[in-house]
Design a protein around this motif. Structure first.
Motif, PDB file in Angstrom:
ATOM      1  N   ASN A   1       0.812  -1.210   0.000  1.00 30.46           N
ATOM      2  CA  ASN A   1       0.000   0.000   0.000  1.00 30.46           C
ATOM      3  C   ASN A   1       0.848   1.264   0.000  1.00 30.46           C
ATOM      4  O   ASN A   1       0.436   2.297  -0.535  1.00 30.46           O
ATOM      5  CB  ASN A   1      -0.939   0.003   1.213  1.00 30.46           C
ATOM      6  N   THR A   2       2.016   1.190   0.588  1.00 34.51           N
ATOM      7  CA  THR A   2       2.921   2.343   0.599  1.00 34.51           C
ATOM      8  C   THR A   2       3.279   2.751  -0.821  1.00 34.51           C
ATOM      9  O   THR A   2       3.254   3.940  -1.173  1.00 34.51           O
ATOM     10  CB  THR A   2       4.201   2.022   1.389  1.00 34.51           C
TER      11      THR A   2
ATOM     12  N   GLN B   1       0.102   4.171  -2.778  1.00 35.06           N
ATOM     13  CA  GLN B   1      -0.212   5.547  -2.401  1.00 35.06           C
ATOM     14  C   GLN B   1       0.729   6.540  -3.066  1.00 35.06           C
ATOM     15  O   GLN B   1       0.295   7.607  -3.526  1.00 35.06           O
ATOM     16  CB  GLN B   1      -0.149   5.713  -0.879  1.00 35.06           C
TER      17      GLN B   1
ATOM     18  N   GLN C   1       0.031  14.496   2.552  1.00 38.79           N
ATOM     19  CA  GLN C   1      -0.986  13.609   3.114  1.00 38.79           C
ATOM     20  C   GLN C   1      -2.393  13.876   2.569  1.00 38.79           C
ATOM     21  O   GLN C   1      -3.147  12.918   2.342  1.00 38.79           O
ATOM     22  CB  GLN C   1      -0.942  13.673   4.642  1.00 38.79           C
TER      23      GLN C   1
ATOM     24  N   THR D   1       0.109   8.763   2.830  1.00 38.26           N
ATOM     25  CA  THR D   1       0.111   8.780   4.295  1.00 38.26           C
ATOM     26  C   THR D   1       0.963   7.679   4.922  1.00 38.26           C
ATOM     27  O   THR D   1       1.686   7.919   5.885  1.00 38.26           O
ATOM     28  CB  THR D   1      -1.322   8.658   4.828  1.00 38.26           C
ATOM     29  N   ASP D   2       0.886   6.465   4.389  1.00 36.20           N
ATOM     30  CA  ASP D   2       1.538   5.328   5.043  1.00 36.20           C
ATOM     31  C   ASP D   2       3.047   5.499   5.171  1.00 36.20           C
ATOM     32  O   ASP D   2       3.643   5.100   6.176  1.00 36.20           O
ATOM     33  CB  ASP D   2       1.244   4.028   4.280  1.00 36.20           C
TER      34      ASP D   2
ATOM     35  N   SER E   1       4.233   6.924   8.367  1.00 36.70           N
ATOM     36  CA  SER E   1       3.685   6.337   9.590  1.00 36.70           C
ATOM     37  C   SER E   1       4.286   4.961   9.844  1.00 36.70           C
ATOM     38  O   SER E   1       5.082   4.459   9.051  1.00 36.70           O
ATOM     39  CB  SER E   1       2.160   6.210   9.462  1.00 36.70           C
ATOM     40  N   ASP E   2       3.864   4.342  10.956  1.00 36.29           N
ATOM     41  CA  ASP E   2       4.381   3.010  11.260  1.00 36.29           C
ATOM     42  C   ASP E   2       3.761   1.936  10.368  1.00 36.29           C
ATOM     43  O   ASP E   2       4.067   0.755  10.506  1.00 36.29           O
ATOM     44  CB  ASP E   2       4.194   2.669  12.737  1.00 36.29           C
ATOM     45  N   ARG E   3       2.891   2.350   9.436  1.00 29.62           N
ATOM     46  CA  ARG E   3       2.366   1.408   8.428  1.00 29.62           C
ATOM     47  C   ARG E   3       3.268   1.332   7.194  1.00 29.62           C
ATOM     48  O   ARG E   3       2.989   0.571   6.265  1.00 29.62           O
ATOM     49  CB  ARG E   3       0.962   1.835   7.999  1.00 29.62           C
ATOM     50  N   ALA E   4       4.343   2.102   7.175  1.00 25.37           N
ATOM     51  CA  ALA E   4       5.223   2.162   6.006  1.00 25.37           C
ATOM     52  C   ALA E   4       5.841   0.804   5.698  1.00 25.37           C
ATOM     53  O   ALA E   4       6.283   0.085   6.602  1.00 25.37           O
ATOM     54  CB  ALA E   4       6.330   3.195   6.235  1.00 25.37           C
ATOM     55  N   ASP E   5       5.844   0.456   4.429  1.00 25.32           N
ATOM     56  CA  ASP E   5       6.555  -0.744   3.965  1.00 25.32           C
ATOM     57  C   ASP E   5       7.631  -0.301   2.988  1.00 25.32           C
ATOM     58  O   ASP E   5       7.382  -0.111   1.802  1.00 25.32           O
ATOM     59  CB  ASP E   5       5.597  -1.725   3.288  1.00 25.32           C
TER      60      ASP E   5
ATOM     61  N   ILE F   1      10.629   4.352   8.232  1.00 27.41           N
ATOM     62  CA  ILE F   1       9.597   5.314   7.857  1.00 27.41           C
ATOM     63  C   ILE F   1      10.284   6.593   7.394  1.00 27.41           C
ATOM     64  O   ILE F   1      11.455   6.828   7.689  1.00 27.41           O
ATOM     65  CB  ILE F   1       8.626   5.655   9.016  1.00 27.41           C
TER      66      ILE F   1
END
Length: 412
Positions: free
Chosen positions: A91-92, A95, A323, A328-329, A332-336, A347
Motif C-alpha cells: 500500500n505504501t 499511495q 498527506q 500517508t503510510d 507512519s508506522d504502516r510504512a513498507d 519510515i
C-alpha cells in the motif's frame, strides 16, 4: 556581447528515513529500434503523471495558503519520491504512485522508473545558453547494509550518487548534506537541514538548478518603481521591469485572465498568468481543467510587458502537504520500505522542500534598438503584472513544469 542570465531558480528536496519498530552494442537494427521505442513509451507514461501532480499539488497549496507566495518544483518532488519508491512495497507504493498522478493499472513499475531515467537523461544534456541540472544523492549510514538492488537501481535509473555518512555524528552529517546541496544549487540554498533524527539511516536528496537568459532581455534603464496591488487594501512599491516586443499572448475571457509566454534562450519558457482583479482564486481553480483551447488562443502580439523584479524563497513540509493527496503510510508506522534494506522498520520522518526564485534584468540588451517602432497614434497594449499572478517554468523538451508558483507579494 554576452547576454547575462537573469532568472535563476534553485531548490532542493529531501526525504529522511529513520528506524521505527513495527510488524514485520546492439545485435541488429530491430533491437535498436525496439530499445528506443521502449524508452519512448516509458517516457510518455511519466509526462502526463507529472503534469497531473503539478496541477493537483498547486491546487492543494493554493487552497491551503490563499494569501501567501507559493513556489516549488513539482518535478523535483516527483523524482525524489519515485527514487524512494524503488524500496516501497504494497500500500505504501500504491499511495505514492497514485498520489503522484500514475494509474497503476495502466503503467508498470518498470516503465515508470525507465521513464524517469529517460527524463533525467534529457534534462542533463548540455543546453548551451541554458543551465539545467538535476542531481540525486543517497546519504547512507556507514553502519547500515542496504540491498544491492535498491542501490543499483538508484544509481542506474536515477543517476544517484551514494555517499557514506556517519549519522552518529549528527552535526557533521547535517553539514555534509548541506554542503552537497549548497554546491549543487550554486550557493542558493546553504542550509537545507537544521537537524536530523538520531535514528536516521538514509537521507535521499534531490536538487534542481535552473539558470536561463530571456530570449529578449529587459533594459535595466527601463526599470521603474511602481505600485503592486497585493489586495484591495494593500499596495507595495516594486521595481517594475518594462519591455516592448512581440510575445505569444492569450486573453482568456471565460475565466478572466491574461496569459503571456516569455521564452528563454533554449527550449524553456516562462508562462505568466495574470488574473483579472479579484479573479485569482477562480483562475487557480480553472487551472485544474486547462484545455487545448487555451493554447489555441495564443497569438503573437506586440505588447508593452511589465514584470516585477523580485526574489522570493519558500519552504514546504511535505509530511504535512502530501498527506491530503493520499500519501500517508510512508510517513507512519504502516510504512513498507522493505525494498531498501530487507526489513519493514523504516519510515520517512522528514521531507523538506526548499525553493528560491530570483527574477531580474541584469545584463545588457544586445539589440536594444532593433525592431522597435512606437508611434503616438498606435501604442501597443500594456500588460502589467502589478497584482497577484501565477508563474510556471516549462521545459518543452520534456513537456513538464520545472517550477510553478504564485506571487501575491513580490516584497516578501
Amino acid at each position: 556581447m554576452r547576454l547575462f542570465l537573469f532568472v535563476c531558480l534553485s531548490q532542493a528536496l529531501l526525504c529522511t528515513l529513520v528506524c521505527c519498530h513495527h510488524g514485520g552494442p546492439h545485435d541488429d537494427d530491430d533491437d535498436d529500434h525496439n530499445h528506443h521505442a521502449s524508452e519512448a513509451k516509458a517516457f510518455l507514461q511519466v509526462v502526463p503523471a507529472n503534469i497531473k501532480f503539478s496541477y493537483k499539488f498547486y491546487s492543494h497549496l493554493a487552497a491551503a495558503y490563499p494569501h501567501d507566495n507559493l513556489f516549488f518544483s513539482p518535478l523535483s518532488i516527483s523524482i525524489a519520491f519515485s527514487l524512494l519508491s524503488i524500496g516501497a512495497k504494497s500500500n505504501t507504493l500504491s499511495q505514492i504512485r497514485e498520489g503522484f498522478g500514475f494509474n497503476t493499472s495502466l503503467v508498470s513499475e518498470e516503465d515508470i522508473h525507465k521513464g524517469f531515467q529517460q527524463l533525467l537523461h534529457i534534462i542533463n544534456q548540455p543546453k548551451g545558453d541554458l543551465q539545467l541540472d538535476i542531481a540525486n544523492a543517497l546519504f547512507i549510514d556507514n553502519k547500515q547494509k542496504l540491498l544491492d538492488k535498491f542501490l543499483d537501481d538508484a544509481k542506474n535509473l536515477y543517476h544517484s550518487e551514494v555517499i557514506s555518512t556517519d549519522f552518529q555524528k549528527i552535526k557533521e552529517a547535517v553539514e555534509q548534506i548541506n554542503s552537497f546541496v549548497e554546491k549543487k544549487t550554486n550557493g542558493k540554498i546553504k542550509e537545507l537541514l537544521d537537524s536530523l533524527d538520531p535514528l536516521t539511516v538514509l537521507v535521499i536528496v534531490n536538487t534542481i538548478f535552473f539558470k536561463g537568459s530571456w530570449e529578449n532581455s529587459f533594459n535595466v534603464n527601463h526599470t521603474k518603481e511602481e505600485d503592486f496591488h497585493v489586495d484591495e487594501n494593500t499596495v507595495v512599491k516594486v521595481p517594475m521591469m518594462n519591455r516592448q516586443g512581440k510575445y505569444q499572448v492569450a486573453f482568456i475571457q471565460e475565466i478572466g485572465c491574461t496569459v503571456v509566454h516569455v521564452p528563454y534562450k533554449g527550449n524553456t519558457s516562462a508562462i505568466f498568468i495574470l488574473p483579472d482583479a479579484g479573479k485569482l482564486h477562480d483562475v487557480e481553480k480553472a487551472l485544474q481543467n486547462v484545455s487545448e483551447a487555451w493554447t489555441k488562443q495564443m497569438t503573437s502580439r506586440d505588447i508593452l510587458l511589465s514584470i516585477p523584479k523580485f526574489s522570493i524563497s519558500a519552504e514546504l513540509d511535505l509530511l504535512k502537504e502530501l498527506q491530503p493527496l493520499g500519501i500517508t503510510d510512508v510517513f507512519s508506522d504502516r510504512a513498507d520500505l522493505s525494498g531498501i534494506r530487507g526489513e519493514s522498520n523504516l519510515i520517512v520522518s522528514k521531507a523538506v522542500h526548499k525553493a528560491v526564485l530570483n527574477v531580474d534584468e541584469e545584463g545588457t540588451e544586445a539589440t536594444a534598438a532593433t525592431g522597435i517602432g512606437i508611434t503616438k497614434l498606435s501604442l501597443p497594449p500594456r500588460i502589467k503584472f502589478n497584482r497577484p499572478f501565477i508563474l510556471t517554468i516549462v521545459d518543452k523538451d520534456i513537456s513538464t513544469a520545472l517550477f510553478t508558483g504564485r506571487i501575491t507579494n513580490p516584497n516578501k
